[in-house]
Design a protein around this motif. Structure first.
Motif, PDB file in Angstrom:
ATOM      1  N   THR A 221       0.819  -1.218   0.000  1.00 28.02           N
ATOM      2  CA  THR A 221       0.000   0.000   0.000  1.00 28.02           C
ATOM      3  C   THR A 221       0.854   1.270   0.000  1.00 28.02           C
ATOM      4  O   THR A 221       0.313   2.366  -0.134  1.00 28.02           O
ATOM      5  N   ARG A 222       2.152   1.133   0.144  1.00 25.62           N
ATOM      6  CA  ARG A 222       3.033   2.298   0.235  1.00 25.62           C
ATOM      7  C   ARG A 222       3.482   2.749  -1.156  1.00 25.62           C
ATOM      8  O   ARG A 222       3.805   1.921  -2.008  1.00 25.62           O
ATOM      9  N   VAL A 223       3.515   4.075  -1.315  1.00 27.45           N
ATOM     10  CA  VAL A 223       3.963   4.669  -2.572  1.00 27.45           C
ATOM     11  C   VAL A 223       5.031   5.704  -2.243  1.00 27.45           C
ATOM     12  O   VAL A 223       4.822   6.566  -1.378  1.00 27.45           O
ATOM     13  N   THR A 224       6.177   5.631  -2.927  1.00 32.17           N
ATOM     14  CA  THR A 224       7.260   6.580  -2.722  1.00 32.17           C
ATOM     15  C   THR A 224       7.266   7.591  -3.860  1.00 32.17           C
ATOM     16  O   THR A 224       7.398   7.219  -5.032  1.00 32.17           O
ATOM     17  N   TYR A 225       7.095   8.865  -3.513  1.00 34.45           N
ATOM     18  CA  TYR A 225       7.057   9.956  -4.490  1.00 34.45           C
ATOM     19  C   TYR A 225       8.373  10.731  -4.466  1.00 34.45           C
ATOM     20  O   TYR A 225       9.018  10.869  -3.417  1.00 34.45           O
ATOM     21  N   ARG A 226       8.723  11.270  -5.626  1.00 32.23           N
ATOM     22  CA  ARG A 226       9.886  12.146  -5.716  1.00 32.23           C
ATOM     23  C   ARG A 226       9.429  13.566  -6.023  1.00 32.23           C
ATOM     24  O   ARG A 226       8.599  13.779  -6.918  1.00 32.23           O
ATOM     25  N   ASN A 227       9.968  14.525  -5.315  1.00 34.54           N
ATOM     26  CA  ASN A 227       9.623  15.933  -5.495  1.00 34.54           C
ATOM     27  C   ASN A 227      10.795  16.650  -6.154  1.00 34.54           C
ATOM     28  O   ASN A 227      11.801  16.954  -5.500  1.00 34.54           O
ATOM     29  N   ASP A 228      10.696  16.925  -7.419  1.00 33.79           N
ATOM     30  CA  ASP A 228      11.796  17.558  -8.138  1.00 33.79           C
ATOM     31  C   ASP A 228      11.892  19.058  -7.871  1.00 33.79           C
ATOM     32  O   ASP A 228      12.823  19.712  -8.357  1.00 33.79           O
ATOM     33  N   GLN A 229      10.939  19.608  -7.115  1.00 34.41           N
ATOM     34  CA  GLN A 229      11.028  21.021  -6.747  1.00 34.41           C
ATOM     35  C   GLN A 229      11.710  21.226  -5.398  1.00 34.41           C
ATOM     36  O   GLN A 229      11.886  22.369  -4.965  1.00 34.41           O
ATOM     37  N   ALA A 230      12.121  20.134  -4.751  1.00 36.95           N
ATOM     38  CA  ALA A 230      12.761  20.239  -3.433  1.00 36.95           C
ATOM     39  C   ALA A 230      14.102  20.953  -3.555  1.00 36.95           C
ATOM     40  O   ALA A 230      14.918  20.638  -4.425  1.00 36.95           O
ATOM     41  N   LEU A 231      14.337  21.902  -2.681  1.00 35.39           N
ATOM     42  CA  LEU A 231      15.604  22.622  -2.654  1.00 35.39           C
ATOM     43  C   LEU A 231      16.662  21.796  -1.931  1.00 35.39           C
ATOM     44  O   LEU A 231      16.348  20.874  -1.169  1.00 35.39           O
ATOM     45  N   GLY A 232      17.927  22.158  -2.175  1.00 34.50           N
ATOM     46  CA  GLY A 232      19.016  21.512  -1.455  1.00 34.50           C
ATOM     47  C   GLY A 232      19.161  22.097  -0.066  1.00 34.50           C
ATOM     48  O   GLY A 232      18.229  22.665   0.509  1.00 34.50           O
ATOM     49  N   LEU A 233      20.373  22.019   0.459  1.00 37.96           N
ATOM     50  CA  LEU A 233      20.601  22.442   1.834  1.00 37.96           C
ATOM     51  C   LEU A 233      20.653  23.962   1.978  1.00 37.96           C
ATOM     52  O   LEU A 233      20.477  24.492   3.071  1.00 37.96           O
ATOM     53  N   GLY A 234      20.896  24.685   0.879  1.00 36.90           N
ATOM     54  CA  GLY A 234      20.948  26.132   0.965  1.00 36.90           C
ATOM     55  C   GLY A 234      20.619  26.772  -0.377  1.00 36.90           C
ATOM     56  O   GLY A 234      20.721  26.128  -1.427  1.00 36.90           O
ATOM     57  N   PHE A 235      20.240  28.039  -0.366  1.00 38.97           N
ATOM     58  CA  PHE A 235      19.861  28.745  -1.588  1.00 38.97           C
ATOM     59  C   PHE A 235      19.872  30.249  -1.325  1.00 38.97           C
ATOM     60  O   PHE A 235      19.909  30.694  -0.163  1.00 38.97           O
ATOM     61  N   ALA A 236      19.833  31.007  -2.409  1.00 44.02           N
ATOM     62  CA  ALA A 236      19.761  32.465  -2.301  1.00 44.02           C
ATOM     63  C   ALA A 236      18.305  32.892  -2.250  1.00 44.02           C
ATOM     64  O   ALA A 236      17.481  32.451  -3.062  1.00 44.02           O
ATOM     65  N   ALA A 237      17.972  33.742  -1.281  1.00 38.79           N
ATOM     66  CA  ALA A 237      16.583  34.151  -1.066  1.00 38.79           C
ATOM     67  C   ALA A 237      16.475  35.662  -1.073  1.00 38.79           C
ATOM     68  O   ALA A 237      17.435  36.390  -0.769  1.00 38.79           O
ATOM     69  N   ALA A 238      15.259  36.129  -1.408  1.00 39.46           N
ATOM     70  CA  ALA A 238      15.011  37.576  -1.413  1.00 39.46           C
ATOM     71  C   ALA A 238      15.027  38.120   0.005  1.00 39.46           C
ATOM     72  O   ALA A 238      15.586  39.185   0.270  1.00 39.46           O
ATOM     73  N   GLY A 239      14.390  37.443   0.920  1.00 35.97           N
ATOM     74  CA  GLY A 239      14.325  37.888   2.309  1.00 35.97           C
ATOM     75  C   GLY A 239      14.367  36.698   3.240  1.00 35.97           C
ATOM     76  O   GLY A 239      14.088  35.558   2.839  1.00 35.97           O
ATOM     77  N   ILE A 240      14.731  36.938   4.492  1.00 36.86           N
ATOM     78  CA  ILE A 240      14.840  35.846   5.462  1.00 36.86           C
ATOM     79  C   ILE A 240      14.230  36.238   6.805  1.00 36.86           C
ATOM     80  O   ILE A 240      14.572  35.693   7.843  1.00 36.86           O
ATOM     81  N   ALA A 241      13.309  37.203   6.808  1.00 31.73           N
ATOM     82  CA  ALA A 241      12.709  37.657   8.061  1.00 31.73           C
ATOM     83  C   ALA A 241      11.893  36.542   8.696  1.00 31.73           C
ATOM     84  O   ALA A 241      11.305  35.700   8.010  1.00 31.73           O
ATOM     85  N   ALA A 242      11.850  36.543  10.009  1.00 31.49           N
ATOM     86  CA  ALA A 242      11.111  35.525  10.746  1.00 31.49           C
ATOM     87  C   ALA A 242       9.617  35.717  10.584  1.00 31.49           C
ATOM     88  O   ALA A 242       9.121  36.827  10.364  1.00 31.49           O
ATOM     89  N   LEU A 243       8.884  34.605  10.685  1.00 30.08           N
ATOM     90  CA  LEU A 243       7.428  34.673  10.665  1.00 30.08           C
ATOM     91  C   LEU A 243       6.933  35.273  11.972  1.00 30.08           C
ATOM     92  O   LEU A 243       7.634  35.237  12.986  1.00 30.08           O
ATOM     93  N   PRO A 244       5.724  35.813  12.000  1.00 29.63           N
ATOM     94  CA  PRO A 244       5.194  36.382  13.244  1.00 29.63           C
ATOM     95  C   PRO A 244       5.214  35.359  14.368  1.00 29.63           C
ATOM     96  O   PRO A 244       4.907  34.177  14.169  1.00 29.63           O
ATOM     97  N   THR A 245       5.566  35.795  15.544  1.00 29.83           N
ATOM     98  CA  THR A 245       5.722  34.873  16.664  1.00 29.83           C
ATOM     99  C   THR A 245       4.399  34.328  17.170  1.00 29.83           C
ATOM    100  O   THR A 245       4.369  33.313  17.857  1.00 29.83           O
ATOM    101  N   THR A 246       3.289  34.974  16.846  1.00 25.60           N
ATOM    102  CA  THR A 246       2.000  34.549  17.390  1.00 25.60           C
ATOM    103  C   THR A 246       1.065  34.017  16.311  1.00 25.60           C
ATOM    104  O   THR A 246      -0.145  34.020  16.479  1.00 25.60           O
ATOM    105  N   ALA A 247       1.632  33.572  15.196  1.00 28.23           N
ATOM    106  CA  ALA A 247       0.773  33.227  14.060  1.00 28.23           C
ATOM    107  C   ALA A 247       0.623  31.723  13.852  1.00 28.23           C
ATOM    108  O   ALA A 247       0.265  31.293  12.771  1.00 28.23           O
ATOM    109  N   ALA A 248       0.880  30.909  14.878  1.00 29.16           N
ATOM    110  CA  ALA A 248       0.781  29.467  14.705  1.00 29.16           C
ATOM    111  C   ALA A 248      -0.654  29.013  14.453  1.00 29.16           C
ATOM    112  O   ALA A 248      -0.883  27.906  13.987  1.00 29.16           O
ATOM    113  N   SER A 249      -1.648  29.884  14.745  1.00 23.98           N
ATOM    114  CA  SER A 249      -3.043  29.493  14.557  1.00 23.98           C
ATOM    115  C   SER A 249      -3.509  29.648  13.112  1.00 23.98           C
ATOM    116  O   SER A 249      -4.641  29.289  12.791  1.00 23.98           O
TER     117      SER A 249
END
Length: 889
Positions: free
Chosen positions: A603-631
C-alpha cells in the motif's frame, strides 16, 4: 553509628574473596528473578516476549541504533542530519548513550536490538544488586550472606526500578549510588576521598541528569555521616576539605561531558520547559499507597521496597540498641528526603529546576535507597530477640495500614483486597521469622526471609509489568526490514548526485520518530529532549506537528516539502482502523499523487519531489514569521513564499467557507472561535461541510484545528477517516484532492461540546508556486563536499536575492567562511543558519565543532592530573606513616 575497626583497615585476601562471592551471588540472584518475572509477564525477550514500551520503543531504540552506526563508522558523534532537520548530538550522548553497558549492543545485529537491550537491562539490574551488596558488606560487616542478598534484591528490584527500568539510561545511577555512599563512608572514616570521587564522576559521565541528583544526595549523606561521627572524626577540617575537593574534581573529570551538554541544553531543553509545576500530585499523603504490592500508578512516587525491608526500617526506630541521637538524625534526613514528595520547590530542585514531562518523582530511587540503608543498619544492630511490644507494634501498624487502604481502595485503581491481604501476610510472616531468630535457628530464618523477599518483589514486578503495553519485537524486525528496502530504493533513484535531500513519511512504528537514525537517512522527524527549541516552534507556524521535544513530518504541503528539501516522501493511505501490524498512520498526502512515483511496496507509494531545494539557496528575504501566528498556517505559508521569493502573489488561495450542516448540534461563533454543543447530550452528533465544482487535478490544503483530536471527535475527508499525530498544539495542514469534483469534511463528536478555530480549505496555485520557486532553484548552494560536520559549496547571489539561507537549524557550534574569510552567522526565518552576501559567486564553508568540548577536555585532563597527584601524595604519605610505625616497633 559505631565504627568498625576491622573495616578501617584493608580487607584480607580471604575477606575479599568472600565479599566477591557475596557480590556475584546477589548479581546472579537478581538476574534470575528478573528473567523469571519477565517470563511470567510476557516481557522476556529470550522467550518471545517484548520489552518495547513507552520511550524505549518510541525513542531509545532508534538512538541505540545510531550508537551502533557510530561504532560502525556510518554516523558521526558531534552532529547528525538524521536528527530531525539536523542537530547537535552532545546532549544525546550525555543523557542516553555514554553507559559502558551499551557496548554490549555491538554484539547484536540491528534486527535483534530489542534482545540486546533486554540483556543490557538484566546486567544493569544485576550490577546494581552487586554494588549494593558490596556497600552493605563494607559498611555492615556483621550481616550474613542471606541478609545481604535480601536487601540487595529489594534494592535492585524496588518499585522505582520495576516501573522505570525501561528507561535503562537511568539504571547506571543505581549502580553508582551504593558505591558513592561507601566512598563517603570511607571519607569520614579515614579521610580517603578517591572511591567517592571516582564513582561520582562515573555517575555524572554516564547520565548527567541522575548524576545531578546524586550530587545533592552526596551532600546530604556527607552531612549525615558527619553528624553521626563528628565527635570521633579526627582532623575535621581535613575531612571537609577532602569532600569539597573530591566533589569538585569529580565534576572536573566529567567536564568533557558536562560543559558541552550545558551548551546544548541552553539552546534546547532550557528553552522548552516551563519552570512552573502543577502541584496537583504534590502534598498528598496518599503516596503511602505505593507500599502496596503491584501498585503501578504514576500519580505517586514509586517507593515499594518489599514489605520486609519496610518492616526493618520501622524497627530501626524501635531498636533499643540504637541511640536516640542516631534515630533523631536519621529521622531528620528521612523527613528532608520525603519533603520532595510534598513541596514544589524541593521537587523541582531534585529535577534540576525543570519539571519532568511525564514519569514524575524521578528522584524516588534515592528515598528508596535510604529506606534500605536504614533497614540494613537496623539489621546490623541486631534484632534478636524481638520483643513482644515490637512485634505487636509492627502488626498493629500493618493492620491499621491495611484497614485504611481497604476502606479507601475504591479510590486507587491498583489496590485490591487481595493485594492488601498479601502485604499483611508478608508482614506477619516476617514478624514470625524474626521471632524464630530467638530459637537460635538464624540460617533457616534468614533463608525464609530471603524467599519471602524474592516472592514479594517478584510478584510486584509481574503485576506491574502485566499492566504495561508492549510493542511486538516481531513487528519491529519486519518494519525495519521493509523500511530499509524502501530507503535502498530511494538511494538507488538518487544515484550519485551530490545534492542534499531529505526523506520522510506519514507512518511510523509505535510513534517512533527516529527511523532516520535506524536507516541512516536525512529526515525531518525527531523525538529527543535535546532538540533545538527553534525547530518545533517553526513547525507549528507551518501547520506541522511539533511541540516540546518532538517534531513529526507526517503531513505537509508542496511548499514545506520544497523548502525543507523533502525530495522523497513515502505515503501509505491506510488508516489506523485498518492497521493490524502495530504501525501507525497519520494525516493524508493526496496532494502528492501528481508527483513522479519511484516505487510501490504494497500500500506504500514513494514519491519524488523535483522542486525540493538543497541544503541552501539564495533568497530575497529571510525575516522571521510572526511569533504569534501558529493558529493560521495557511497564511504563514503564503508569507513564507513571499518572503523567500520576493513575489507578491500567494500560492494558497483561501476558498469561501461553505455552510455547515449540523446534526444534533448548535453552533455559535465569537471572536473567531466556533462552539459546537449537542442538543441531546450523549446522542450521536456530526458536522458536515463540502466544497463542490473543484478541479480534479488541483491540490487543496485543509487547515484543521487541533481540537479535532481523536479523543473528542472522528474526522473524515471524502468518507475516509483521518488520524492526526497525537502531539499537536496548533492547526495542521492536510493535502487533499477532490473526488468527483467534491471535497466533503465530516466531524463526528464524541463529547457534548467542542471549540474550534480553524477549518478552512485553500487551493494550491501550482503556476504561481512554480514561477516563484524557480528563482530559488536557480540559485542553489552547489555542494562540493558534504559530511555531518562540514559542508562546502558555491552559490551565486544577486541584488534581488542577496541572502544565503540554509535549512540547518541554528545551534551553537557552527562556523562559516565566505571565500576563505570567517564571517558571523545570522538566523533566517527565526530558525535556520543564514548569511548576508554581496551579489556574485561565493564559496561557503560551514563547519561544526561541539561547543565546549575542547574546554571540557582541558578541564577533565587538568582534573585527572590533580587526582593522580593527590593519589600519589596520599600513597607516599601512607608509606611514610607505615615506615615510621615500623621503626617505632
Amino acid at each position: 553509628m559505631l565504627r568498625t575497626n576491622q573495616f578501617q583497615q584493608r580487607q584480607s585476601a580471604g575477606e575479599r574473596r568472600q565479599t566477591t562471592r557475596l557480590m556475584f551471588g546477589a548479581f546472579g540472584l537478581t538476574m534470575l528473578l528478573y528473567f523469571i518475572a519477565t517470563a511470567l509477564s510476557g516481557q522476556n525477550a529470550f522467550l518471545g516476549g517484548s520489552i518495547l514500551s513507552n520511550d524505549l520503543s518510541q525513542q531509545y531504540l532508534s538512538l541505540f541504533a545510531y550508537y551502533r552506526k557510530v561504532w560502525q563508522g556510518q554516523a558521526t558523534i558531534g552532529y547528525s542530519f538524521s536528527s530531525g532537520l539536523g542537530g547537535s548530538m552532545a546532549g544525546d550522548w550525555a543523557y542516553y548513550l555514554l553507559s559502558p553497558f551499551n557496548l554490549i549492543l555491538l554484539l547484536f545485529p540491528q534486527a535483534q536490538l530489542p534482545l540486546g537491550l533486554y540483556v543490557v537491562i538484566m546486567l544493569k539490574l544485576g550490577s546494581a544488586s552487586l554494588a549494593f551488596t558490596y556497600m552493605a558488606r563494607r559498611c555492615y560487616p556483621q550481616l550474613q550472606a542471606l541478609q545481604l542478598w535480601s536487601l540487595a534484591v529489594a534494592y535492585s528490584l524496588m518499585g522505582f526500578v520495576v516501573v522505570y527500568y525501561l528507561h535503562l539510561l537511568w539504571l547506571d545511577a543505581l549502580i553508582c549510588l551504593p558505591l558513592i555512599v561507601w566512598g563517603l563512608r570511607r571519607l569520614t572514616w579515614d579521610g580517603s576521598p578517591l572511591t567517592y570521587l571516582f564513582w561520582l564522576a562515573a555517575a555524572l559521565i554516564t547520565n548527567y541528569y541522575m548524576g545531578f541528583m546524586l550530587c545533592i544526595f552526596s551532600v546530604l549523606m556527607f552531612l549525615y555521616f558527619g553528624l553521626l561521627d563528628w565527635a570521633k572524626i579526627q582532623r575535621k577540617l581535613r575531612v571537609i576539605v577532602n569532600f569539597v575537593g573530591a566533589s569538585i574534581l569529580a565534576g572536573g573529570l566529567a567536564a568533557f561531558v558536562l560543559i558541552p551538554t550545558w551548551q546544548n541544553l541552553t539552546g534546547g531543553k532550557f528553552k522548552l520547559t516551563e519552570t512552573h509545576l502543577s502541584t496537583e500530585r504534590l502534598g498528598s499523603w496518599q503516596f503511602f499507597s505505593k507500599f502496596v504490592v503491584g501498585n503501578n500508578s504514576n500519580h505517586y512516587p514509586n517507593l515499594f521496597i518489599g514489605t520486609f525491608a519496610l518492616l526493618l526500617f520501622i524497627l530501626f526506630f524501635l531498636n533499643q540498641r540504637i541511640g536516640w541521637r542516631e534515630k533523631l538524625i536519621t529521622l531528620g534526613l528521612t523527613l528532608l528526603l520525603g519533603s520532595g514528595l510534598m513541596f514544589e520547590p524541593i521537587y523541582l530542585l531534585w529535577h534540576g529546576f525543570q519539571p519532568p514531562i511525564s514519569f514524575p518523582y524521578r528522584f524516588a530511587y534515592l528515598l528508596s535507597f535510604w529506606l534500605l540503608f536504614v533497614a540494613a543498619r537496623a539489621w546490623q544492630a541486631g534484632l534478636e530477640p524481638l520483643t513482644r511490644w515490637q512485634g505487636f507494634t509492627l502488626v498493629g501498624l500493618g493492620v491499621v495500614y491495611t484497614g485504611y487502604f481497604f476502606w479507601r481502595r475504591h479510590n486507587f485503581s491498583a489496590i485490591s483486597a487481595t493485594r492488601l491481604a498479601w502485604g499483611l501476610c508478608v508482614l506477619l510472616a516476617g514478624v514470625a521469622l524474626l521471632f524464630w531468630l530467638q530459637k537460635r535457628q538464624p540460617t533457616w530464618a534468614y533463608a525464609g526471609i530471603l524467599v519471602l523477599t524474592c516472592l514479594d518483589l517478584g510478584l510486584n514486578m509481574v503485576l506491574i509489568q502485566r499492566t504495561v503495553h508492549t510493542d511486538s519485537g516481531t513487528v519491529y524486525r519486519q518494519y525495519a526490514t521493509e523500511l530499509g528496502d524502501e530507503i535502498d530504493q530511494i538511494k538507488a533513484d538518487a544515484g550519485n548526485q551530490t545534492q542534499f535531500y531529505r526523506i520522510d513519511k506519514n507512518f511510523m512504528r509505535a510513534h517512533d520518530r527516529g527511523d532516520a537514525y535506524q536507516h541512516s537517512y536525512h529526515g525531518a522527524s525527531l523525538y529527543t529532549s535535546n532538540i533545538a527549541a527553534v525547530v518545533p516552534e517553526f513547525y507549528q507556524k507551518l501547520g506541522l506537528p511539533g511541540f516540546g521535544y518532538t517534531v513529526a513530518y507526517t503531513n505537509g504541503s508542496k511548499l514545506t516539502d520544497a523548502l525543507l528539501g523533502i525530495r522523497y516522501f513515502i505515503d501509505d493511505p491506510q488508516t489506523q482502523s485498518q492497521s493490524q501490524t502495530g504501525v501507525d498512520y497519520y494525516g493524508v498526502r493526496a496532494d502528492l499523487t501528481s508527483e513522479p512515483i519511484i516505487a510501490k511496496n504494497g500500500t506504500r507509494v514513494t514519491y519524488r519531489n523535483d522542486q525540493a531545494l538543497g541544503l541552501g539557496f539564495a533568497a530575497a528575504g529571510i525575516a522571521a514569521l510572526p511569533t504569534t501566528a501558529a493558529s493560521d498556517p495557511l497564511a504563514n505559508q503564503n508569507r513564507l513564499f513571499q518572503e523567500l521569493t520576493g513575489s507578491r502573489e500567494q500560492p494558497l488561495s483561501l476558498l469561501k467557507r461553505r455552510s455547515l450542516r449540523l446534526r444534533n448540534l448548535t453552533a455559535t461563533t465569537e471572536s473567531g472561535v466556533t462552539t459546537l454543543t449537542k442538543e441531546r447530550a450523549g446522542a450521536a452528533a456530526s458536522l458536515t461541510t463540502s466544497y463542490q465544482g473543484l478541479d480534479a487535478e488541483t491540490s487543496y490544503y485543509l487547515s484543521v484545528d487541533q481540537h479535532f483530536r481523536p479523543s473528542v471527535s472522528d474526522f473524515y475527508v471524502n468518507g475516509k477517516k483521518i488520524d492526526f499525530f497525537p502531539v499537536t498544539v496548533q492547526p495542521l495542514i492536510l493535502g487533499v484532492k477532490p473526488v468527483n469534483g467534491r471535497i466533503t469534511i465530516k466531524i463526528k463528536l464524541k463529547t457534548d461540546q467542542l471549540n474550534y478555530r480553524a477549518l478552512d480549505l485553500a487551493r494550491f496555485e501550482a503556476n504561481v508556486f512554480a514561477q516563484g520557486w524557480q528563482r530559488l532553484q536557480q540559485r542553489q548552494w552547489q555542494l562540493s563536499e558534504f559530511s555531518d560536520t562540514k559542508v562546502v559549496g558555491t552559490i551565486t547571489t544577486t541584488a534581488a536575492q542577496p541572502n544565503f539561507l540554509t535549512t540547518i537549524p541554528t545551534v551553537k557550534g557552527w562556523q562559516a567562511q565566505v571565500d576563505g574569510q570567517t564571517v558571523p552567522l545570522q538566523t533566517g526565518l527565526g530558525t535556520f543558519i543564514a548569511l548576508k552576501l554581496k551579489p556574485g559567486r561565493h564559496q561557503i564553508t560551514l563547519t561544526y565543532q561541539v561547543p565546549g568540548l575542547r574546554r571540557g577536555l582541558w578541564v577533565s585532563l587538568l582534573s585527572l592530573l590533580l587526582v593522580l597527584a593527590w593519589w600519589g601524595w596520599r600513597y607516599w604519605r601512607s608509606r611514610q606513616t607505615a615506615h615510621r610505625n615500623l621503626l617505632g616497633h
